[in-house]
Write a protein that holds these residues in place. Structure first.
Motif, mmCIF file in Angstrom:
data_model
loop_
_atom_site.group_PDB
_atom_site.id
_atom_site.type_symbol
_atom_site.label_atom_id
_atom_site.label_comp_id
_atom_site.label_asym_id
_atom_site.label_seq_id
_atom_site.Cartn_x
_atom_site.Cartn_y
_atom_site.Cartn_z
ATOM 1 N N VAL A 119 0.846 -1.191 0.000
ATOM 2 C CA VAL A 119 0.000 0.000 0.000
ATOM 3 C C VAL A 119 0.882 1.242 0.000
ATOM 4 O O VAL A 119 1.846 1.335 0.772
ATOM 5 C CB VAL A 119 -0.937 -0.001 1.240
ATOM 6 N N LEU A 120 0.552 2.211 -0.849
ATOM 7 C CA LEU A 120 1.326 3.443 -0.935
ATOM 8 C C LEU A 120 1.218 4.233 0.367
ATOM 9 O O LEU A 120 0.121 4.571 0.810
ATOM 10 C CB LEU A 120 0.827 4.299 -2.111
ATOM 11 N N GLN A 121 2.372 4.486 0.988
ATOM 12 C CA GLN A 121 2.414 5.216 2.257
ATOM 13 C C GLN A 121 2.931 6.643 2.079
ATOM 14 O O GLN A 121 2.490 7.551 2.775
ATOM 15 C CB GLN A 121 3.302 4.480 3.265
ATOM 16 N N SER A 122 3.909 6.821 1.166
ATOM 17 C CA SER A 122 4.506 8.144 0.978
ATOM 18 C C SER A 122 5.305 8.151 -0.322
ATOM 19 O O SER A 122 5.506 7.111 -0.940
ATOM 20 C CB SER A 122 5.404 8.499 2.163
ATOM 21 N N TRP A 123 5.760 9.348 -0.708
ATOM 22 C CA TRP A 123 6.609 9.481 -1.898
ATOM 23 C C TRP A 123 7.470 10.714 -1.749
ATOM 24 O O TRP A 123 7.227 11.573 -0.903
ATOM 25 C CB TRP A 123 5.783 9.508 -3.178
ATOM 26 N N GLY A 124 8.512 10.747 -2.561
ATOM 27 C CA GLY A 124 9.429 11.878 -2.559
ATOM 28 C C GLY A 124 10.740 11.565 -1.848
ATOM 29 O O GLY A 124 10.849 10.583 -1.101
ATOM 30 N N GLN A 125 11.734 12.422 -2.073
ATOM 31 C CA GLN A 125 13.083 12.232 -1.506
ATOM 32 C C GLN A 125 13.080 12.296 0.015
ATOM 33 O O GLN A 125 13.794 11.545 0.674
ATOM 34 C CB GLN A 125 14.055 13.247 -2.094
ATOM 35 N N LYS A 126 12.315 13.201 0.584
ATOM 36 C CA LYS A 126 12.263 13.343 2.047
ATOM 37 C C LYS A 126 11.768 12.058 2.700
ATOM 38 O O LYS A 126 12.341 11.575 3.669
ATOM 39 C CB LYS A 126 11.362 14.519 2.414
ATOM 40 N N ALA A 127 10.714 11.488 2.138
ATOM 41 C CA ALA A 127 10.171 10.226 2.663
ATOM 42 C C ALA A 127 11.152 9.086 2.471
ATOM 43 O O ALA A 127 11.330 8.242 3.361
ATOM 44 C CB ALA A 127 8.850 9.919 1.979
ATOM 45 N N TYR A 128 11.821 9.060 1.322
ATOM 46 C CA TYR A 128 12.789 7.984 1.030
ATOM 47 C C TYR A 128 13.962 8.027 2.001
ATOM 48 O O TYR A 128 14.437 6.989 2.455
ATOM 49 C CB TYR A 128 13.267 8.111 -0.415
ATOM 50 N N LYS A 129 14.414 9.204 2.341
ATOM 51 C CA LYS A 129 15.545 9.348 3.272
ATOM 52 C C LYS A 129 15.191 8.867 4.668
ATOM 53 O O LYS A 129 16.065 8.488 5.445
ATOM 54 C CB LYS A 129 16.015 10.791 3.315
ATOM 55 N N LYS A 130 13.915 8.850 5.018
ATOM 56 C CA LYS A 130 13.483 8.388 6.344
ATOM 57 C C LYS A 130 13.474 6.867 6.463
ATOM 58 O O LYS A 130 13.361 6.347 7.557
ATOM 59 C CB LYS A 130 12.105 8.947 6.676
ATOM 60 N N LEU A 131 13.562 6.161 5.349
ATOM 61 C CA LEU A 131 13.560 4.694 5.405
ATOM 62 C C LEU A 131 14.786 4.166 6.093
ATOM 63 O O LEU A 131 15.853 4.611 6.039
ATOM 64 C CB LEU A 131 13.477 4.096 3.998
#
Length: 131
Positions: A119-131
């Motif tokens: 399920v799509l939770q988020s998108w974008g560089q900011k969200a990716y860096k939080k992984l």
């Protein structure tokens, strides 16, 4: 007259092979099928892909399934997946911005879409860096 004709013939014999040797130099850069981002035919192609993907990203909604997004966007440029704390994470990357004129799409030219358990939770560089 014979001496002038002989001199002209000798000059032609020496210069013609050099001329043909130098004019045959051609360098071709790109892939065999003409799909590289640098060739003139695809210049508008990658711009259109980016424009279309940006418009699709603007329409995304949290909660969409990965199959819904793949139907809308098509194949991702990059795909990552991992499991952490019994949750399955999958990140699909779609080209949305031009950064490098090297003929290759890189992750920093893409918007990451982050799915948790499909399920799509988020998108974008900011969200990716939080992984």
């Amino acid at each position: 007259m014979n001496q002038t004709l002989n001199k002209t013939i000798k000059t032609l014999i020496l210069t013609l092979p050099l001329t043909f040797a130098l004019t045959g130099c051609v360098v071709v850069v790109g892939d065999d099928e003409g799909r590289g981002w640098n060739n003139s035919n695809s210049s508008s192609e990658w711009k259109e892909v980016q424009r279309t993907n940006k418009a699709k990203v603007a329409q995304l909604e949290v909660g969409e399934t990965i199959s819904q997004v793949k139907t809308t966007f098509g194949s991702a440029d990059f795909n990552e997946a991992f499991t952490d704390n019994d949750k399955q994470y999958q990140v699909l990357f779609y080209r949305t911005r031009h950064k490098h004129s090297d003929g290759e799409t890189t992750k920093d030219e893409c918007t990451p879409l982050i799915f948790v358990d499909g399920v799509l939770q988020s998108w974008g560089q900011k969200a990716y860096k939080k992984l």
